[in-house]
Design a protein around this motif. Structure first.
Motif, PDB file in Angstrom:
ATOM      1  N   GLY A 241       0.794  -1.224   0.000  1.00 51.73           N
ATOM      2  CA  GLY A 241       0.000   0.000   0.000  1.00 51.73           C
ATOM      3  C   GLY A 241       0.824   1.270   0.000  1.00 51.73           C
ATOM      4  N   GLU A 242       2.060   1.211   0.502  1.00 50.01           N
ATOM      5  CA  GLU A 242       2.910   2.395   0.534  1.00 50.01           C
ATOM      6  C   GLU A 242       3.611   2.651  -0.803  1.00 50.01           C
ATOM      7  OE1 GLU A 242       3.210   4.599   2.869  1.00 50.01           O
ATOM      8  OE2 GLU A 242       2.023   3.613   4.425  1.00 50.01           O
ATOM      9  N   ASP A 243       3.518   1.702  -1.727  1.00 51.25           N
ATOM     10  CA  ASP A 243       4.135   1.906  -3.034  1.00 51.25           C
ATOM     11  C   ASP A 243       3.360   2.978  -3.807  1.00 51.25           C
ATOM     12  OD1 ASP A 243       4.561   1.401  -6.036  1.00 51.25           O
ATOM     13  OD2 ASP A 243       6.045   0.062  -5.142  1.00 51.25           O
ATOM     14  N   PRO A 244       4.038   3.942  -4.425  1.00 50.85           N
ATOM     15  CA  PRO A 244       3.336   5.026  -5.127  1.00 50.85           C
ATOM     16  C   PRO A 244       2.405   4.544  -6.229  1.00 50.85           C
ATOM     17  CG  PRO A 244       5.659   5.570  -4.849  1.00 50.85           C
ATOM     18  CD  PRO A 244       5.502   4.138  -4.417  1.00 50.85           C
ATOM     19  N   GLU A 245       2.667   3.349  -6.772  1.00 54.00           N
ATOM     20  CA  GLU A 245       1.837   2.854  -7.873  1.00 54.00           C
ATOM     21  C   GLU A 245       0.751   1.894  -7.407  1.00 54.00           C
ATOM     22  OE1 GLU A 245       4.139   2.774 -11.856  1.00 54.00           O
ATOM     23  OE2 GLU A 245       5.574   2.111 -10.345  1.00 54.00           O
ATOM     24  N   CYS A 246       0.580   1.759  -6.117  1.00 55.90           N
ATOM     25  CA  CYS A 246      -0.508   0.952  -5.564  1.00 55.90           C
ATOM     26  C   CYS A 246      -1.704   1.876  -5.336  1.00 55.90           C
ATOM     27  CB  CYS A 246      -0.070   0.290  -4.259  1.00 55.90           C
ATOM     28  SG  CYS A 246      -1.266  -0.895  -3.608  1.00 55.90           S
ATOM     29  N   ASP A 247      -2.334   2.280  -6.417  1.00 55.78           N
ATOM     30  CA  ASP A 247      -3.443   3.236  -6.332  1.00 55.78           C
ATOM     31  C   ASP A 247      -4.659   2.686  -7.072  1.00 55.78           C
ATOM     32  OD1 ASP A 247      -2.817   3.547  -9.020  1.00 55.78           O
ATOM     33  OD2 ASP A 247      -1.777   5.455  -8.717  1.00 55.78           O
ATOM     34  N   ASN A 248      -5.686   3.519  -7.192  1.00 60.58           N
ATOM     35  CA  ASN A 248      -6.940   3.053  -7.778  1.00 60.58           C
ATOM     36  C   ASN A 248      -6.799   2.607  -9.229  1.00 60.58           C
ATOM     37  OD1 ASN A 248      -8.274   3.538  -5.407  1.00 60.58           O
ATOM     38  ND2 ASN A 248      -9.122   5.507  -6.039  1.00 60.58           N
ATOM     39  N   ASP A 249      -5.784   3.080  -9.938  1.00 57.80           N
ATOM     40  CA  ASP A 249      -5.613   2.727 -11.346  1.00 57.80           C
ATOM     41  C   ASP A 249      -5.404   1.233 -11.549  1.00 57.80           C
ATOM     42  OD1 ASP A 249      -5.887   5.333 -12.190  1.00 57.80           O
ATOM     43  OD2 ASP A 249      -3.738   5.754 -12.159  1.00 57.80           O
ATOM     44  N   VAL A 250      -4.839   0.558 -10.551  1.00 56.21           N
ATOM     45  CA  VAL A 250      -4.505  -0.850 -10.749  1.00 56.21           C
ATOM     46  C   VAL A 250      -5.496  -1.806 -10.100  1.00 56.21           C
ATOM     47  CG1 VAL A 250      -2.052  -0.341 -10.978  1.00 56.21           C
ATOM     48  CG2 VAL A 250      -2.956  -0.911  -8.739  1.00 56.21           C
ATOM     49  N   GLN A 251      -6.632  -1.293  -9.660  1.00 58.59           N
ATOM     50  CA  GLN A 251      -7.642  -2.162  -9.083  1.00 58.59           C
ATOM     51  C   GLN A 251      -8.181  -3.119 -10.135  1.00 58.59           C
ATOM     52  OE1 GLN A 251     -10.185  -0.472  -5.690  1.00 58.59           O
ATOM     53  NE2 GLN A 251      -9.935   1.218  -7.093  1.00 58.59           N
ATOM     54  N   ALA A 252      -8.479  -4.344  -9.670  1.00 56.83           N
ATOM     55  CA  ALA A 252      -9.050  -5.396 -10.512  1.00 56.83           C
ATOM     56  C   ALA A 252      -8.106  -5.824 -11.631  1.00 56.83           C
ATOM     57  CB  ALA A 252     -10.394  -4.951 -11.094  1.00 56.83           C
ATOM     58  N   ALA A 253      -6.809  -5.579 -11.476  1.00 55.11           N
ATOM     59  CA  ALA A 253      -5.830  -6.025 -12.466  1.00 55.11           C
ATOM     60  C   ALA A 253      -5.546  -7.503 -12.281  1.00 55.11           C
ATOM     61  CB  ALA A 253      -4.543  -5.217 -12.324  1.00 55.11           C
ATOM     62  N   ASN A 254      -4.924  -8.101 -13.300  1.00 51.25           N
ATOM     63  CA  ASN A 254      -4.471  -9.485 -13.174  1.00 51.25           C
ATOM     64  C   ASN A 254      -2.954  -9.505 -13.174  1.00 51.25           C
ATOM     65  OD1 ASN A 254      -3.263 -10.382 -15.943  1.00 51.25           O
ATOM     66  ND2 ASN A 254      -5.123  -9.236 -16.471  1.00 51.25           N
ATOM     67  N   VAL A 255      -2.383 -10.532 -12.574  1.00 46.10           N
ATOM     68  CA  VAL A 255      -0.930 -10.591 -12.475  1.00 46.10           C
ATOM     69  C   VAL A 255      -0.471 -12.044 -12.482  1.00 46.10           C
ATOM     70  CG1 VAL A 255      -0.912 -10.576  -9.952  1.00 46.10           C
ATOM     71  CG2 VAL A 255       1.069  -9.745 -11.187  1.00 46.10           C
ATOM     72  N   THR A 256       0.663 -12.287 -13.111  1.00 49.53           N
ATOM     73  CA  THR A 256       1.285 -13.609 -13.128  1.00 49.53           C
ATOM     74  C   THR A 256       2.666 -13.501 -12.502  1.00 49.53           C
ATOM     75  OG1 THR A 256       0.102 -14.293 -15.128  1.00 49.53           O
ATOM     76  CG2 THR A 256       2.118 -15.499 -14.590  1.00 49.53           C
TER      77      THR A 256
END
Length: 272
Positions: A241-256
């Motif tokens: 959560g403290e990462d600057p890019e952990c914001d609303n833009d990446v909600q519901a993303a997928n990751v491998t």
């Protein structure tokens, strides 16, 4: 005439003092606004909603070291019973044994940690692993046929006929693709954890983290194995959560997430 001039000066001095008071008040108000903006900026990295990235796929693969094996269970000292690759099904087997949701049933909501072991929400309250919306935790056993330091490797090698490497990727595009910069993985051994930060940026939350490369330097060293002595390592995967890019833009993303493990001696020389 002289008394009038002194009076005028006194009046001007009084006006000046009043003006200074007004300036101080405005300056204090301005500082308050700035402080509020700083606070807002510091908290924008956290989501305002709870819908977050699903862990789409986790592949754990062993590197070129033929002496290194792993499994969800302790298979003893007969390495023929151990594996070179862990699949999602194997990890789900562990999660089921501890009554935790399967990987595809979990969502990673933002949490933070300084040590990769204990986690908190934005409000500072403790968060537990493997809740429907929390961070993912599972345990993996390792064994080696020789003494070695186990590393996370940035090489690409063939393992059981398939390419294996360490990477955090997504099929998302645009701002949502920043999810790969917000994730972390920790590896705990006896109360101490190493933290892998894919696409490593500036340190946050007091973390000491590393990113992978082609060599086995001390920064990518995870733990030590004695010959034919199984060791259990706790894996934790979370959205920082403290990462600057952990914001609303990446909600519901997928990751491998792929992880390739390799063995090396104390000097960092890998086993071929």
């Amino acid at each position: 005439m002289e008394e009038k001039t002194i009076l005028e000066l006194q009046q001007e001095l009084t006006k000046l003092k009043k003006a200074q008071v007004r300036i101080k008040r405005k300056f204090t108000f301005l500082l308050s606004i700035i402080a509020m903006l700083v606070l807002i900026t510091a908290t924008l990295a956290w989501f305002t909603l709870s819908n977050f990235a699903s862990v789409n796929e986790i592949n754990l693969k062993i590197s070129t070291a033929p002496e290194l094996y792993l499994d969800i269970e302790n298979r003893g000292t007969d390495v023929s019973l151990w594996k070179k690759v862990l699949t999602n099904d194997m990890i789900n087997q562990y999660l089921s044994s501890v009554n935790a949701p399967k990987i595809d049933e979990q969502r990673l909501d933002p949490v933070t940690t300084s040590n990769g072991i204990s986690f908190q929400s934005q409000s500072g309250s403790a968060r537990n692993a493997n809740e429907t919306s929390s961070f993912l935790e599972f345990k993996v056993w390792f064994i080696a046929t020789t003494d070695m330091y186990v590393h996370l490797s940035g090489q690409t090698v063939q393992v059981e006929g398939n390419n294996a490497t360490t990477a955090c990727t997504t099929t998302e595009t645009g701002a949502k693709a920043d999810i790969v910069n917000a994730l972390r993985v920790s590896y705990e051994d006896n109360g101490s954890a190493a933290i892998w930060e894919p696409h490593k940026g500036s340190p946050v939350a007091g973390q000491s983290s590393f990113d992978v490369n082609q060599s086995f330097g001390s920064e990518s060293r995870l733990f030590h194995l004695d010959t034919l002595t199984p060791k259990q390592i706790t894996f934790r995967i979370w959205a920082e959560g403290e990462d600057p890019e952990c914001d609303n833009d990446v909600q519901a993303a997928n990751v491998t997430i792929q992880m390739l493990f390799g063995g090396a001696d104390e000097a960092g020389n890998s086993f071929e």
